[in-house]
Write a protein that holds these residues in place. Structure first.
Motif, PDB file in Angstrom:
ATOM      1  N   GLN A  73       0.843  -1.188   0.000  1.00 24.47           N
ATOM      2  CA  GLN A  73       0.000   0.000   0.000  1.00 24.47           C
ATOM      3  C   GLN A  73       0.883   1.244   0.000  1.00 24.47           C
ATOM      4  O   GLN A  73       2.092   1.167   0.196  1.00 24.47           O
ATOM      5  CB  GLN A  73      -0.941   0.001   1.210  1.00 24.47           C
ATOM      6  CG  GLN A  73      -0.268   0.225   2.561  1.00 24.47           C
ATOM      7  CD  GLN A  73      -1.247   0.211   3.719  1.00 24.47           C
ATOM      8  OE1 GLN A  73      -1.584  -0.852   4.228  1.00 24.47           O
ATOM      9  NE2 GLN A  73      -1.696   1.387   4.121  1.00 24.47           N
ATOM     10  N   THR A  74       0.264   2.373  -0.239  1.00 30.21           N
ATOM     11  CA  THR A  74       1.019   3.621  -0.268  1.00 30.21           C
ATOM     12  C   THR A  74       1.382   4.053   1.147  1.00 30.21           C
ATOM     13  O   THR A  74       0.613   3.769   2.080  1.00 30.21           O
ATOM     14  CB  THR A  74       0.190   4.713  -0.988  1.00 30.21           C
ATOM     15  OG1 THR A  74       1.025   5.841  -1.255  1.00 30.21           O
ATOM     16  CG2 THR A  74      -0.992   5.160  -0.169  1.00 30.21           C
ATOM     17  N   PRO A  75       2.556   4.669   1.344  1.00 32.01           N
ATOM     18  CA  PRO A  75       3.541   5.101   0.347  1.00 32.01           C
ATOM     19  C   PRO A  75       4.619   4.034   0.107  1.00 32.01           C
ATOM     20  O   PRO A  75       5.124   3.448   1.054  1.00 32.01           O
ATOM     21  CB  PRO A  75       4.169   6.324   1.017  1.00 32.01           C
ATOM     22  CG  PRO A  75       4.147   5.991   2.470  1.00 32.01           C
ATOM     23  CD  PRO A  75       2.893   5.196   2.692  1.00 32.01           C
ATOM     24  N   SER A  76       4.959   3.848  -1.123  1.00 30.52           N
ATOM     25  CA  SER A  76       6.075   2.963  -1.431  1.00 30.52           C
ATOM     26  C   SER A  76       7.177   3.712  -2.169  1.00 30.52           C
ATOM     27  O   SER A  76       8.149   3.110  -2.619  1.00 30.52           O
ATOM     28  CB  SER A  76       5.606   1.762  -2.260  1.00 30.52           C
ATOM     29  OG  SER A  76       5.038   2.189  -3.477  1.00 30.52           O
ATOM     30  N   THR A  77       7.016   5.034  -2.296  1.00 31.43           N
ATOM     31  CA  THR A  77       8.065   5.877  -2.875  1.00 31.43           C
ATOM     32  C   THR A  77       8.223   7.136  -2.026  1.00 31.43           C
ATOM     33  O   THR A  77       7.347   7.481  -1.224  1.00 31.43           O
ATOM     34  CB  THR A  77       7.720   6.321  -4.314  1.00 31.43           C
ATOM     35  OG1 THR A  77       6.547   7.160  -4.267  1.00 31.43           O
ATOM     36  CG2 THR A  77       7.457   5.135  -5.227  1.00 31.43           C
ATOM     37  N   ARG A  78       9.339   7.825  -2.217  1.00 30.72           N
ATOM     38  CA  ARG A  78       9.540   9.104  -1.546  1.00 30.72           C
ATOM     39  C   ARG A  78       8.503  10.125  -1.991  1.00 30.72           C
ATOM     40  O   ARG A  78       8.054  10.961  -1.198  1.00 30.72           O
ATOM     41  CB  ARG A  78      10.960   9.621  -1.812  1.00 30.72           C
ATOM     42  CG  ARG A  78      12.011   8.909  -0.979  1.00 30.72           C
ATOM     43  CD  ARG A  78      13.430   9.350  -1.322  1.00 30.72           C
ATOM     44  NE  ARG A  78      14.355   8.999  -0.232  1.00 30.72           N
ATOM     45  CZ  ARG A  78      14.862   7.786  -0.035  1.00 30.72           C
ATOM     46  NH1 ARG A  78      14.536   6.798  -0.877  1.00 30.72           N
ATOM     47  NH2 ARG A  78      15.670   7.550   0.975  1.00 30.72           N
ATOM     48  N   MET A  79       8.120  10.065  -3.254  1.00 26.92           N
ATOM     49  CA  MET A  79       7.090  10.993  -3.752  1.00 26.92           C
ATOM     50  C   MET A  79       5.788  10.831  -2.988  1.00 26.92           C
ATOM     51  O   MET A  79       5.158  11.812  -2.568  1.00 26.92           O
ATOM     52  CB  MET A  79       6.832  10.747  -5.248  1.00 26.92           C
ATOM     53  CG  MET A  79       7.969  11.072  -6.163  1.00 26.92           C
ATOM     54  SD  MET A  79       7.530  10.822  -7.911  1.00 26.92           S
ATOM     55  CE  MET A  79       7.279   9.042  -7.956  1.00 26.92           C
ATOM     56  N   ALA A  80       5.395   9.591  -2.785  1.00 31.11           N
ATOM     57  CA  ALA A  80       4.120   9.331  -2.114  1.00 31.11           C
ATOM     58  C   ALA A  80       4.167   9.753  -0.652  1.00 31.11           C
ATOM     59  O   ALA A  80       3.180  10.265  -0.116  1.00 31.11           O
ATOM     60  CB  ALA A  80       3.763   7.850  -2.235  1.00 31.11           C
ATOM     61  N   THR A  81       5.310   9.544   0.001  1.00 31.25           N
ATOM     62  CA  THR A  81       5.433   9.943   1.407  1.00 31.25           C
ATOM     63  C   THR A  81       5.245  11.444   1.553  1.00 31.25           C
ATOM     64  O   THR A  81       4.462  11.914   2.394  1.00 31.25           O
ATOM     65  CB  THR A  81       6.806   9.529   1.974  1.00 31.25           C
ATOM     66  OG1 THR A  81       6.980   8.119   1.801  1.00 31.25           O
ATOM     67  CG2 THR A  81       6.908   9.875   3.442  1.00 31.25           C
ATOM     68  N   ALA A  82       5.949  12.210   0.742  1.00 32.55           N
ATOM     69  CA  ALA A  82       5.816  13.667   0.791  1.00 32.55           C
ATOM     70  C   ALA A  82       4.400  14.098   0.411  1.00 32.55           C
ATOM     71  O   ALA A  82       3.833  15.021   1.012  1.00 32.55           O
ATOM     72  CB  ALA A  82       6.837  14.321  -0.141  1.00 32.55           C
TER      73      ALA A  82
END
Length: 384
Positions: A165-174
């Protein structure tokens, strides 16, 4: 009570070669050289000749009482991994002051800590500033909400990638952080609108948004977990976008961009430094990093990240930083005055001054040496 003939390190101000400290009601009531002492008849006195007196040490970032010593899942209350956005969670509801590491902290001269949720979630919850002595957390608080824990980088990615599930990238975390802060801004606007116009209804109660309002009003700090330089700059970007009073926690690669961080006026909590490079984003961990950032003009607090490093070794970590080039006075401030300032609790702790809490320790040697331990430790004027 009165302590006499001690070598006193007030931290703010000059060292007193032979001085006294008087305290009552949990507060420091007098401090100065022995030549200025007017002793009162019948006053309880401790002669500290040959000993040095230091302010209580402060760990600016740990998880004391959140991950209990010697336990697995039963004592693990540091990460609520069911939702990456949990600002409504409060450390005070999880801290167990009966954990034996509180006693170890006090015996090591660590009298105040900032503790709270870990870095599994993009927004993890509310941190507390507490004393390290007591049986009931409500009686140990300086504040139950000193700041909000946010996290960037590897940890949220790893936790939620494993859950698919999200976040799985730095983009998604931010993006998740930004989205929730935007929701809180809108919630705040709707609350103000309802106060100003009786024809408008208040928004439906939202515990996540409510918890973030003090952050948006700059009443509470944003403690942002970052190791890599790119994550540090993402934190700065978010801080500017929402006008947050933010602090970079860990700042592992900060030494590689120290000039840029100093130019931005970034506040940082560094550490742990007495550890291995246990994951990819720690590959540039450098025990001389604090010295490099100091040379660039930064002021930093130091932390153990307990239980990563047992909390009683906080002064030893400061000694390691000195060995790697950080000036002694700066290392002392990194575990006293600077964490107090960063947390906004320097009116009570962080140095020895009249009116501040009577938190201090007596050593017969240098507390930064590996074989040193305090002879006596006082918290709020009580020997612990």
């Amino acid at each position: 009570m009165l302590i006499i003939n001690a070598k006193i390190f007030p931290v703010e101000g000059h060292m007193i070669e032979k001085g006294y400290l008087r305290f009552a009601g949990g507060k420091i009531t007098g401090l100065g050289p022995m030549s200025a002492l007017a002793q009162e008849a019948g006053e309880e006195t401790l002669d500290a000749a040959g000993r040095s007196l230091y302010p209580g040490f402060i760990d600016a970032h740990c998880h004391l009482g959140m991950w209990e010593d010697g336990l697995g899942f039963e004592g693990d209350d540091g990460n609520e991994e069911s939702d990456p956005i949990t600002p409504q969670l409060r450390a005070v509801d999880a801290i167990n002051p009966m954990d034996r590491c509180f006693a170890e902290a006090a015996r090591g001269g660590v009298t105040t800590v900032l503790t709270g949720p870990g870095s599994a979630n993009a927004i993890g919850g509310q941190w507390a500033a507490i004393k390290t002595c007591g049986r009931r957390i409500d009686d140990m608080l300086l504040t139950d909400y000193v700041g909000m824990k946010l996290a960037l980088g590897e940890n949220p990615k790893t936790v939620y990638h494993d859950k698919n599930q999200t976040p799985s990238t730095r983009m998604a975390t931010a993006s998740l952080i930004r989205e929730q802060l935007k929701k809180a801004e809108r919630y705040q606007k709707d609350l103000l609108g309802a106060m100003e116009d009786e024809d408008l209804d208040e928004p439906e109660y939202d515990s996540k948004c409510e918890a973030l309002l003090p952050l948006l009003r700059r009443e509470k700090k944003a403690f942002i977990h970052c190791h890599r330089a790119d994550d540090i700059f993402t934190a700065i970007r978010l801080g500017k976008e929402f006008d947050l009073d933010f602090v970079i926690v860990h700042c592992t690669e900060g030494w590689m961009v120290a000039d840029l961080l100093a130019a931005e006026g970034v506040k940082a909590i560094c550490g742990p430094i007495l550890c291995d490079r246990s994951k990819p984003e720690l590959r540039n961990l450098n025990v001389a990093g604090m010295a490099e950032m100091y040379k660039a003009g930064m002021q930093m607090a130091l932390c153990t990240d307990h239980p990563v490093i047992p909390i009683q070794y906080l002064p030893l970590c400061a000694g390691i930083a000195v060995g790697a080039g950080l000036p002694y006075d700066e290392a002392l401030k990194s575990i006293t005055l600077y964490p107090a300032r960063i947390a906004g609790i320097d009116g009570r702790v962080g140095s020895l001054a009249v009116g501040k809490d009577a938190d201090f320790s007596l050593y017969d040697g240098d507390p930064f040496l590996p074989y040193s331990k305090p002879d006596k430790v006082f918290i709020l004027g009580k020997e612990v």
